[in-house]
Scaffold this active site. Sequence first.
Site, PDB file in Angstrom:
ATOM      1  N   HIS A  34       0.818  -1.205   0.000  1.00 47.27           N
ATOM      2  CA  HIS A  34       0.000   0.000   0.000  1.00 47.27           C
ATOM      3  C   HIS A  34       0.857   1.262   0.000  1.00 47.27           C
ATOM      4  O   HIS A  34       0.526   2.255  -0.665  1.00 47.27           O
ATOM      5  CB  HIS A  34      -0.919  -0.012   1.229  1.00 47.27           C
ATOM      6  CG  HIS A  34      -1.898   1.115   1.268  1.00 47.27           C
ATOM      7  ND1 HIS A  34      -3.012   1.159   0.461  1.00 47.27           N
ATOM      8  CD2 HIS A  34      -1.942   2.246   2.019  1.00 47.27           C
ATOM      9  CE1 HIS A  34      -3.698   2.262   0.707  1.00 47.27           C
ATOM     10  NE2 HIS A  34      -3.066   2.940   1.648  1.00 47.27           N
ATOM     11  N   HIS A  92     -10.147   3.579  -0.994  1.00 51.61           N
ATOM     12  CA  HIS A  92     -10.444   3.115   0.362  1.00 51.61           C
ATOM     13  C   HIS A  92     -11.300   1.855   0.229  1.00 51.61           C
ATOM     14  O   HIS A  92     -12.441   1.807   0.676  1.00 51.61           O
ATOM     15  CB  HIS A  92     -11.149   4.201   1.178  1.00 51.61           C
ATOM     16  CG  HIS A  92     -10.351   4.647   2.361  1.00 51.61           C
ATOM     17  ND1 HIS A  92     -10.881   4.922   3.586  1.00 51.61           N
ATOM     18  CD2 HIS A  92      -9.010   4.830   2.504  1.00 51.61           C
ATOM     19  CE1 HIS A  92      -9.935   5.278   4.428  1.00 51.61           C
ATOM     20  NE2 HIS A  92      -8.789   5.237   3.788  1.00 51.61           N
TER      21      HIS A  92
END
Length: 729
Positions: A34, A92
């Site tokens: 990430h 998200h």
Amino acid sequence: MSLAPSDRALVVEELGREPTDVEEALFENLWSEHCAYRSSRPLLSAFDSAGEQVVVGPGDDAAVVALPTTDDEGTPDGYSDEWYVTLGVESHNHPSYVDPFDGAATGVGGIVRDTLSMGAYPVALADSLYFGPFEREHSQYLMDGVVEGIGHYGNCIGVPTVTGSVSFHEDYVGNPLVNVACVGLLHDDRLVTAVAEEPGDKLVLVGNATGRDGLGGASFASEDLAEDAETEDRPAVQVGDPYAEKRLIECNEDLVDEDLVRSARDLGAAGLGGASSELVAKGGLGADIALERVHQREPNMHPLEILLAESQERMCYEVRPGDVDRVRELAERYHLGCSVIGEVTDGNYTCTFTGDDGETETVVDVSAEYLADGAPMNDLDHVDPEPQERDLPDVALDEAFEAVVGAPSTASKSWVYRQYDHEVGTRTAIGPGGDAALLAVREADTGLAFSSGAEPNWTSANPYEGARAVALENATNVAATGARPLAAVDCLNGGNPEKPEVYGGFRGIVDGLAEMCADLSVPVVGGNVSLYNDSATGPIPPTPTLAMVGTKAGYDAPSSSFTGEGTLLVVGDGVLSGDVNAGLGGSEFLAQFGGTDAFPTLPEDPAGVVSHLADVANDDATLAVHDASHGGLAVTLAEMVTADAGATVTLDGDASAAALLFHEQAGRAVVETTDPDAVRAAFDGVAPVVAVGESDDSGTLSLTANGESLAYDVDRIRELRSVIERELA
């Protein structure tokens, strides 16, 4: 949380000792997929990020692009050295599956703070959402929560959500995607970056108190979703406070106005540890941080929790020592917490913690550059997807029309955007529901078009060609308002890259998106990568969300609906003109009825199509322009019908009636005009122009395709297109 053995060995070698528990957790998060893009960074060099308009490119919290300028006759003559826009996009995904409301809401908060950290004021949001089949109860539950979260947060902070997309696909069942983009506006003298400038400057944390929410969020976002993720991973989801964010927005404005900020970074992935280490690493510097100074909302927090919690509405600023008191005063004015947590140094990145017993412990002492940029890249195997063979269903034309026009992915999304305040800020000239939004940048007398989205059916059928089509479609959306593309950011979503077939599809969308953006001369100035979007139901489709902006003189644009007063032309349709073979691959028609086919051939001169479409859209004789893509001409024509205006349309060609109506070649548009010869002249030698009928005041679409006729009035079309509202209202 645990650091992979191979990574741990590298850290031990670099440090010359065993890492502390806090260091190990910090490396585990900052070296996660990430944060470090370990599987994607080797591919991202395919994107062209350069351009005369690019002020700040990839690598900062958001990109910065100069607005174009024109001469006295309105001809573009360069780029402004005063007025800039910022572009950023964030995913998200995992948080929105675990907690749809808070996961989506904090995605909005994060991308807005990325905008603030550049010194810009946020002026518009776009949301691109992807769910499992709409008929599933769980998909509707996720969609309801996500839309509510985006609407609540955006409405409370006063930033309009003006455009976006919503798609449904079987392969998002266990892993929805929530991609949010933000545009900001700033004057050149307000520009701030995330590059620390001077040893001795103070690091000041402004915003909400730090709690234990979102702990390990970066690590959580870098692994497949487990079957019990909705319960077991809830602590990794942040909880947002939009009213604190609104105060932070206004406080940030004052801080920048008074030139109190030397550099800034919002606290997102990996919390304070990520923001502060990346800030000083970019400047080739270090930091000394005292973790106990961080204002906290929970007692007895461990230094690891203080460093890695992803509590929301927080910013880290580099501030001159003499300006600290004024920063504190402004924070207090807006009822925000403020902590002087340390200072910039020319040494290592160190964090200490003094406990209640008065003992001080050094919990982190590493090179900031190694921490932020030292993660080794992954060298992964890939398998290219197999080409699609032709296997088409035999379906009655009226049945196909009603199924495609009424499919949730192509149906009206008014239920979604009615929950968003898309007019707050008084800049929205054209809001959601058309091809692209149009914002009034009055400071520079410029209209800013904004489009965002992808099409999973396309990239499932052919990742490379599908991604090329995604880029072209967004550019066509922008051009339909009369604007010319300026720049783009991408959000590249994929499954587990360790699976060769998944990584092959991901490589395909990167290459396709990069190639088409280069062909269009649109620099990709930043973006986000989200991998490991796998669940018990399998990987998601490779999904290259693109957010693109374009500019034009003024804030007016043609309608995207029929006016009832012009000739109808289809521009750029190679199948209708007989120039290319029909291809129904990636279409909603096949998604509804099954079957496979080759992906449609895209225009040979996509940049010419986009440029000339913008010219036509700005012509006084043009009454309406509407991009033709998802659902084909059937959906485009149905969307253009109003209570006061309909059309009689005839489509003839060598392809089947289904192919003429439902193929989804990008780079096409329906143009309603009072001067069809001018449109033909504009596209001469660039793209085909085919006359298909006339608009009228009937409120009915009368449609004939290769001799087969259909007729639907506006009430029936609205009924077909209201499937989402019927289920969720």
